[in-house]
Design a protein around this motif. Structure first.
Motif, PDB file in Angstrom:
ATOM      1  N   GLU A 132     100.949  12.949  97.771  1.00 39.29           N
ATOM      2  CA  GLU A 132     100.019  13.321  98.822  1.00 39.29           C
ATOM      3  C   GLU A 132      98.977  12.215  98.971  1.00 39.29           C
ATOM      4  OE1 GLU A 132     100.097  15.950 100.727  1.00 39.29           O
ATOM      5  OE2 GLU A 132     101.673  17.160  99.753  1.00 39.29           O
ATOM      6  N   TRP A 152     107.442  11.295  95.722  1.00 38.28           N
ATOM      7  CA  TRP A 152     106.678  11.940  96.784  1.00 38.28           C
ATOM      8  C   TRP A 152     105.240  12.153  96.313  1.00 38.28           C
ATOM      9  CZ3 TRP A 152     109.162  12.961 101.412  1.00 38.28           C
ATOM     10  CH2 TRP A 152     110.561  12.864 101.390  1.00 38.28           C
ATOM     11  N   VAL A 171      99.218   7.138 103.881  1.00 36.79           N
ATOM     12  CA  VAL A 171     100.527   7.171 104.515  1.00 36.79           C
ATOM     13  C   VAL A 171     101.097   5.764 104.672  1.00 36.79           C
ATOM     14  CG1 VAL A 171     101.732   7.761 106.659  1.00 36.79           C
ATOM     15  CG2 VAL A 171     100.076   9.345 105.688  1.00 36.79           C
ATOM     16  N   LYS A 183     102.607  11.750 101.991  1.00 37.59           N
ATOM     17  CA  LYS A 183     102.305  12.694 103.058  1.00 37.59           C
ATOM     18  C   LYS A 183     100.803  12.669 103.353  1.00 37.59           C
ATOM     19  CE  LYS A 183     105.899  15.877 101.437  1.00 37.59           C
ATOM     20  NZ  LYS A 183     106.178  17.256 100.982  1.00 37.59           N
ATOM     21  N   LYS A 237     104.246  14.075 108.884  1.00 38.65           N
ATOM     22  CA  LYS A 237     105.043  14.762 107.875  1.00 38.65           C
ATOM     23  C   LYS A 237     105.791  13.738 107.045  1.00 38.65           C
ATOM     24  CE  LYS A 237     105.599  18.951 110.624  1.00 38.65           C
ATOM     25  NZ  LYS A 237     106.568  19.911 111.218  1.00 38.65           N
ATOM     26  N   SER A 238     106.710  14.204 106.259  1.00 36.16           N
ATOM     27  CA  SER A 238     107.461  13.308 105.390  1.00 36.16           C
ATOM     28  C   SER A 238     108.153  12.234 106.224  1.00 36.16           C
ATOM     29  CB  SER A 238     108.520  14.105 104.612  1.00 36.16           C
ATOM     30  OG  SER A 238     107.881  15.115 103.882  1.00 36.16           O
TER      31      SER A 238
END
Length: 221
Positions: A25, A23, A98, A126, A145-146
């Motif tokens: 950003e 994960w 993204v 994200k 969002k995720s």
């Protein structure tokens, strides 16, 4: 035993899928390792390697070989850094967006030989959605969002485990009880009533043995 085997396999797949997911950003970096350790077969003598991104479609990230070095795709220009040899290549993708979300796979190639797919990395970024790399048309920017892909994987694994547990706890014992009751019923011989046998013998003109015996000398006339 087969049910327990499939249950254990499903659990392992779910755990691995969730633990390997990365994960990030938007704007951050991610580091991937494309090495022979993650390959299903030997890559000895292979001359090049592709890094692919699979999301809605398969996209080439870069191509690397022993002669020409690294050739980046247009969507990843100036964002790829590599270190190490072809068999143990460390790849860093910078300034993530993204659109970089997806599954990254390392595929080794060799002339007139089948390609070998090695390590696969799920990456979820994200941030704010951007326009697609494959078109220059404007698109609306929206907070994203995720990605739901990992949620779908976890939900599918959870449902599968619940169904397996219910099947083991409820259905299997009932099947075993029915099987055992059928076996016990089949092993008990059927009892024939003496009254039915007597009636059948009387209809056919036969009499029980005790009625056909001659009178004993000691009996009264």
């Amino acid at each position: 035993m087969k049910l327990l085997h499939w249950f254990s396999l499903l659990l392992c797949v779910c755990v691995n899928a969730e633990s390997n997911a990365m994960w990030r950003e938007s704007g951050e970096n991610v580091t991937l390792r494309c090495s022979s350790a993650g390959c299903s077969s030997s890559i000895e003598g292979y001359e090049g390697m592709y890094l692919y991104q699979n999301h809605t479609e398969q996209i080439e990230v870069f191509y690397c070989n022993t002669m020409a070095g690294v050739t980046e795709a247009s969507g990843f220009k100036d964002r790829i850094q590599t270190a190490g040899s072809l068999k143990n290549l460390i790849v860093t993708i910078s300034n993530l967006t993204v659109n970089d979300s997806g599954f990254y796979s390392c595929v080794f190639i060799k002339f007139q030989s089948p390609a070998v797919q090695c390590s696969v990395y799920p990456l979820f970024v994200k941030g704010v959605a951007e326009c697609s790399r494959s078109t220059e048309a404007p698109c609306a920017l929206a907070d994203e969002k995720s990605p739901p892909l990992v949620l779908i994987i976890v939900a599918a694994c959870t449902i599968g485990m619940l169904v397996t547990i219910i099947f083991i706890l409820l259905i299997v014992p009932r099947v075993r009880r029915r099987t055992s009751s059928r076996r016990s019923t089949a092993g008990v011989p059927q009892q024939v009533s003496n009254d039915n046998v007597y009636e059948d013998m009387t209809k056919n003109g036969l009499h029980p043995l005790r009625e056909q015996l001659p009178a004993s000398p000691h009996d009264c006339a």
